[in-house]
Write an enzyme that holds these catalytic residues in place. Structure first.
Site, PDB file in Angstrom:
ATOM      1  N   ARG A  86       0.611   6.683   7.080  1.00  0.00           N
ATOM      2  CA  ARG A  86       0.080   5.655   8.028  1.00  0.00           C
ATOM      3  C   ARG A  86      -0.406   6.388   9.274  1.00  0.00           C
ATOM      4  O   ARG A  86      -0.192   7.419   9.675  1.00  0.00           O
ATOM      5  CB  ARG A  86       1.257   4.600   8.482  1.00  0.00           C
ATOM      6  CG  ARG A  86       1.713   3.929   7.102  1.00  0.00           C
ATOM      7  CD  ARG A  86       0.773   2.955   6.579  1.00  0.00           C
ATOM      8  NE  ARG A  86       1.166   2.224   5.533  1.00  0.00           N
ATOM      9  CZ  ARG A  86       0.980   2.565   4.145  1.00  0.00           C
ATOM     10  NH1 ARG A  86       0.077   3.376   4.184  1.00  0.00           N
ATOM     11  NH2 ARG A  86       1.762   1.769   3.139  1.00  0.00           N
ATOM     12  N   GLU A 115      -8.694   0.654  10.849  1.00  0.00           N
ATOM     13  CA  GLU A 115      -9.132   0.703   9.768  1.00  0.00           C
ATOM     14  C   GLU A 115      -9.781  -0.501   9.630  1.00  0.00           C
ATOM     15  O   GLU A 115      -9.347  -1.758   9.800  1.00  0.00           O
ATOM     16  CB  GLU A 115      -8.245   1.072   8.569  1.00  0.00           C
ATOM     17  CG  GLU A 115      -7.342   2.355   8.447  1.00  0.00           C
ATOM     18  CD  GLU A 115      -6.507   2.671   7.529  1.00  0.00           C
ATOM     19  OE1 GLU A 115      -6.443   1.674   6.595  1.00  0.00           O
ATOM     20  OE2 GLU A 115      -6.054   3.607   7.274  1.00  0.00           O
ATOM     21  N   HIS A 134      -9.349   6.011   1.977  1.00  0.00           N
ATOM     22  CA  HIS A 134      -8.059   5.398   1.784  1.00  0.00           C
ATOM     23  C   HIS A 134      -8.284   4.429   0.562  1.00  0.00           C
ATOM     24  O   HIS A 134      -7.915   3.145   0.958  1.00  0.00           O
ATOM     25  CB  HIS A 134      -7.666   4.679   3.007  1.00  0.00           C
ATOM     26  CG  HIS A 134      -6.351   4.089   3.029  1.00  0.00           C
ATOM     27  ND1 HIS A 134      -5.830   3.512   4.027  1.00  0.00           N
ATOM     28  CD2 HIS A 134      -5.333   4.263   2.249  1.00  0.00           C
ATOM     29  CE1 HIS A 134      -4.460   3.317   4.072  1.00  0.00           C
ATOM     30  NE2 HIS A 134      -4.222   3.517   2.838  1.00  0.00           N
TER      31      HIS A 134
END
Length: 177
Positions: A86, A115, A134
Site C-alpha cells: 500500500r 493514485e 498497479h
C-alpha cells in the site's frame, strides 16, 4: 499483500543466493529460506544491513508511514526499495527528498499514497525510480487469475465440508488471520 506472495518473493530471492530477513507484526517460526524474523518493534536493527527492502504491507494505522524520513534514512544509501503493498506505507515527501539527495540505487513503486500518481509528481522525473501501473490486481497475468480461482474453489470446498477457510482477513488488523 497476502503473506503467501511475500513468502514467494523471499523463496525466490533465497534461491538466487540472497540472505532474506522478514518483519512481522507477530513473531512466528522462521521458515528455512529466511535468516531471521524481526518484529515491527525491532526492524530498525536489520534495515541498515539490507541491500533490498521490499514492502508488501496492508494499509493499517500501524503501517501508515512506517517508512518515514527516519526509517528511510536507516537504509543503505545504495539500497533498492520496492513497494507493492500500500502506498501510504512510505512517506512520499520524505522519499522524494531522499531521492533528490542521492539516496538509493533504485526505487520500484507499484503503489502510491495518491493514485493515480499525478502527472506532475516529482517521482516521474527521477532517473532511479521505476513506476509500475498497479495492475497486479486486475488479473493481467493468467497465473494470477488461476491462483485466485483455485483459492476460491478450495475455500468453497472447505466451507461445504465445515473446515476452516484459508486466507481470511482479520478486518480489525487488516492482515490475514
Amino acid at each position: 499483500m497476502n503473506q503467501r506472495y511475500a513468502s514467494t518473493f523471499a523463496k525466490k530471492m533465497h534461491a538466487l543466493g540472497a540472505n532474506c530477513y522478514g518483519v512481522k507484526r507477530r513473531m512466528t517460526n522462521c521458515p528455512e529460506y529466511v535468516q531471521h524474523i524481526y518484529s515491527f518493534n525491532n526492524m530498525d536493527e536489520i534495515i541498515p544491513q539490507c541491500d533490498i527492502v521490499a514492502l508488501s504491507l496492508p494499509s493499517t494505522p500501524e503501517t501508515y508511514h512506517i517508512f518515514d524520513k527516519r526509517r528511510l534514512s536507516l537504509m543503505k544509501k545504495d539500497a533498492l526499495l520496492i513497494n507493492v503493498g500500500r502506498g501510504n506505507a512510505i512517506d512520499t515527501d520524505a522519499l522524494v527528498e531522499q531521492l533528490k539527495n542521492g539516496w538509493y540505487t533504485g526505487v520500484a513503486l507499484d503503489v502510491f499514497e495518491r493514485e493515480p500518481l499525478p502527472e506532475d509528481h516529482p517521482l516521474w522525473s527521477l532517473d532511479n525510480v521505476q513506476i509500475t501501473p498497479h495492475v497486479s490486481g486486475n488479473y493481467n497475468m493468467e497465473y494470477t487469475l488461476i491462483t485466485l480461482v483455485n483459492m476460491m474453489i478450495d475455500n468453497i470446498n472447505r466451507f461445504e465440508n465445515g473446515q476452516p477457510l484459508q486466507n481470511q482477513v482479520d478486518r480489525t488488523s487488516g492482515y490475514t488471520k
